[in-house]
Design a protein around this motif. Structure first.
Motif, PDB file in Angstrom:
ATOM      1  N   UNK A   1       0.820  -1.271   0.014  1.00 26.42           N
ATOM      2  CA  UNK A   1       0.068   0.012   0.005  1.00 26.42           C
ATOM      3  C   UNK A   1       0.799   1.337   0.096  1.00 26.42           C
ATOM      4  N   UNK A   2       0.148   2.285  -0.489  1.00 27.31           N
ATOM      5  CA  UNK A   2       0.947   3.615  -0.380  1.00 27.31           C
ATOM      6  C   UNK A   2       0.255   4.214   0.809  1.00 27.31           C
ATOM      7  N   UNK A   3       1.392   4.476   1.609  1.00 29.09           N
ATOM      8  CA  UNK A   3       1.348   4.807   3.074  1.00 29.09           C
ATOM      9  C   UNK A   3       2.453   5.843   3.398  1.00 29.09           C
ATOM     10  N   UNK A   4       2.666   5.941   4.739  1.00 25.97           N
ATOM     11  CA  UNK A   4       3.767   6.711   5.196  1.00 25.97           C
ATOM     12  C   UNK A   4       4.951   6.352   4.985  1.00 25.97           C
ATOM     13  N   UNK A   5       5.606   5.173   4.595  1.00 23.39           N
ATOM     14  CA  UNK A   5       6.595   4.771   4.060  1.00 23.39           C
ATOM     15  C   UNK A   5       6.964   5.162   2.647  1.00 23.39           C
ATOM     16  N   UNK A   6       5.935   4.972   1.835  1.00 22.85           N
ATOM     17  CA  UNK A   6       5.932   5.114   0.357  1.00 22.85           C
ATOM     18  C   UNK A   6       5.695   6.654   0.180  1.00 22.85           C
ATOM     19  N   UNK A   7       4.833   7.343   0.560  1.00 23.82           N
ATOM     20  CA  UNK A   7       4.361   8.485   0.379  1.00 23.82           C
ATOM     21  C   UNK A   7       5.522   9.712   0.983  1.00 23.82           C
ATOM     22  N   UNK A   8       6.108   9.325   2.195  1.00 25.38           N
ATOM     23  CA  UNK A   8       6.777  10.197   2.990  1.00 25.38           C
ATOM     24  C   UNK A   8       8.144   9.837   3.203  1.00 25.38           C
ATOM     25  N   UNK A   9       8.431   8.748   3.653  1.00 29.37           N
ATOM     26  CA  UNK A   9       9.826   8.387   4.114  1.00 29.37           C
ATOM     27  C   UNK A   9      10.564   8.305   3.018  1.00 29.37           C
TER      28      UNK A   9
ATOM     29  N   UNK B   1       5.946  17.090   2.938  1.00 28.44           N
ATOM     30  CA  UNK B   1       4.775  17.301   3.808  1.00 28.44           C
ATOM     31  C   UNK B   1       3.812  18.403   3.199  1.00 28.44           C
ATOM     32  N   UNK B   2       4.347  19.273   2.381  1.00 28.26           N
ATOM     33  CA  UNK B   2       3.590  20.420   1.629  1.00 28.26           C
ATOM     34  C   UNK B   2       2.881  19.731   0.740  1.00 28.26           C
ATOM     35  N   UNK B   3       3.490  18.968   0.107  1.00 29.02           N
ATOM     36  CA  UNK B   3       2.665  18.263  -1.417  1.00 29.02           C
ATOM     37  C   UNK B   3       1.569  17.334  -0.606  1.00 29.02           C
ATOM     38  N   UNK B   4       2.036  16.375   0.313  1.00 26.19           N
ATOM     39  CA  UNK B   4       0.816  15.564   1.088  1.00 26.19           C
ATOM     40  C   UNK B   4      -0.366  16.462   1.356  1.00 26.19           C
ATOM     41  N   UNK B   5       0.075  17.495   2.097  1.00 26.54           N
ATOM     42  CA  UNK B   5      -1.173  18.290   2.590  1.00 26.54           C
ATOM     43  C   UNK B   5      -1.929  18.791   1.329  1.00 26.54           C
ATOM     44  N   UNK B   6      -1.400  19.220   0.268  1.00 29.05           N
ATOM     45  CA  UNK B   6      -2.122  19.892  -0.792  1.00 29.05           C
ATOM     46  C   UNK B   6      -2.663  18.478  -1.667  1.00 29.05           C
ATOM     47  N   UNK B   7      -2.613  17.403  -1.294  1.00 35.38           N
ATOM     48  CA  UNK B   7      -3.103  16.296  -2.131  1.00 35.38           C
ATOM     49  C   UNK B   7      -2.309  15.950  -3.365  1.00 35.38           C
TER      50      UNK B   7
END
Length: 282
Positions: free
Chosen positions: A212-220, A233-239
């Motif tokens: 799954x795409x979660x914290x590890x794949x999307x952020x870490x 983090x800014x990109x994630x917050x903006x979708x």
């Protein structure tokens, strides 16, 4: 698969789930919907360790036969101890159990996890190919000009954590389609950040071997690849996607794929796990 063999059966896909990240179970839920649409089983259900519905509820599903497939990358404590105990296949402290048992008057068949199946090679290759084709700017490099990195979590607590990744790397290397193929890990050597120094290839494709795409794949992992944490983090917050394909860094062009759980060919791996437990053809 023939209807006469499996229309009396329920297929259950089991994932970890999460109490803090709803995205962690999305791929399992989507995979279940896709398999249900093929009308091969009387029902396709899901169960999680940390979300509803729970694994302990599987034994109460109203069906004469139940096939359980762990949607996980590697074999470890979760697949070999926790899930069997939750299903009622084994008791605490017992390490040996039959994968086909009668539970509450139902035949329960516990299949092996998808991540260790040979068919995952094709899933990984499709992930690597698709991300480049979908993001061709400035061009689509040939695989033979590209270094492929299979990224995983890795942990010293469980030696099996990296085995499935290393096995896939060895298989893909023998195909000689990519200039180089490397395993990289978040918590073990070689680290994800080392990918820039271990290859001389100008082009790199990084495929996260996560369901799954979660914290590890999307952020870490984007941060480990060099993307500023504040930007991620800014990109994630903006979708928005947390990695821009391709990104040029350290003199290389890097394409970063989504988790393998989004690939359509994963359905076939799940069905193969059922097939090998029954000997049926489809």
């Amino acid at each position: 698969m023939t209807d006469k063999n499996f229309k009396d059966a329920v297929l259950v896909l089991i994932g970890h789930g999460s109490t803090v990240n709803q995205q962690s179970s999305r791929s399992v839920r989507q995979l279940a919907e896709e398999l249900a649409a093929r009308d091969l089983f009387t029902q396709v259900s899901i169960a999680f360790d940390l979300e509803e519905p729970r694994i302990v509820d599987v034994s109460h599903i109203n069906a004469s036969r139940i096939f359980v497939v762990p949607i996980t990358i590697s074999e470890g404590r979760f697949t070999e101890e926790i899930i069997p105990q939750r299903l009622g296949l084994t008791v605490s402290g017992q390490s040996d159990y039959d994968r086909v048992q009668e539970i509450n008057g139902r035949q329960m068949t516990y299949c092996h996890p998808i991540g260790t199946h040979p068919g995952m090679t094709q899933v990984l290759m499709e992930c690597a190919s698709n991300v480049v084709v979908q993001h061709p700017f400035p061009y689509v490099p040939k695989p033979i000009e590209t270094a492929l990195f299979i990224a995983g979590h890795g942990t010293k607590k469980n030696k099996n954590s990296r085995k499935s990744i290393e096995a896939q790397v060895n298989i893909i290397r023998t195909r000689s389609e990519y200039a180089e193929v490397w395993p990289v890990f978040m918590e073990e050597i070689p680290f994800i950040a080392d990918c820039y120094t271990v290859t001389e290839a100008r082009h790199m494709v990084v495929v996260p071997f996560f369901v799954s795409d979660g914290q590890h794949t999307l952020e870490d992992i984007p941060v480990l690849l060099g993307e500023p944490e504040a930007t991620v983090r800014a990109r994630l917050a903006a979708g928005q996607p947390t990695w821009s394909n391709p990104t040029e860094r350290n003199g290389k062009l890097i394409w970063y794929a989504s988790a393998v759980g989004s690939e359509a060919s994963l359905q076939e791996v799940v069905l193969e796990r059922v097939r090998e437990m029954t000997g049926d053809s489809w």
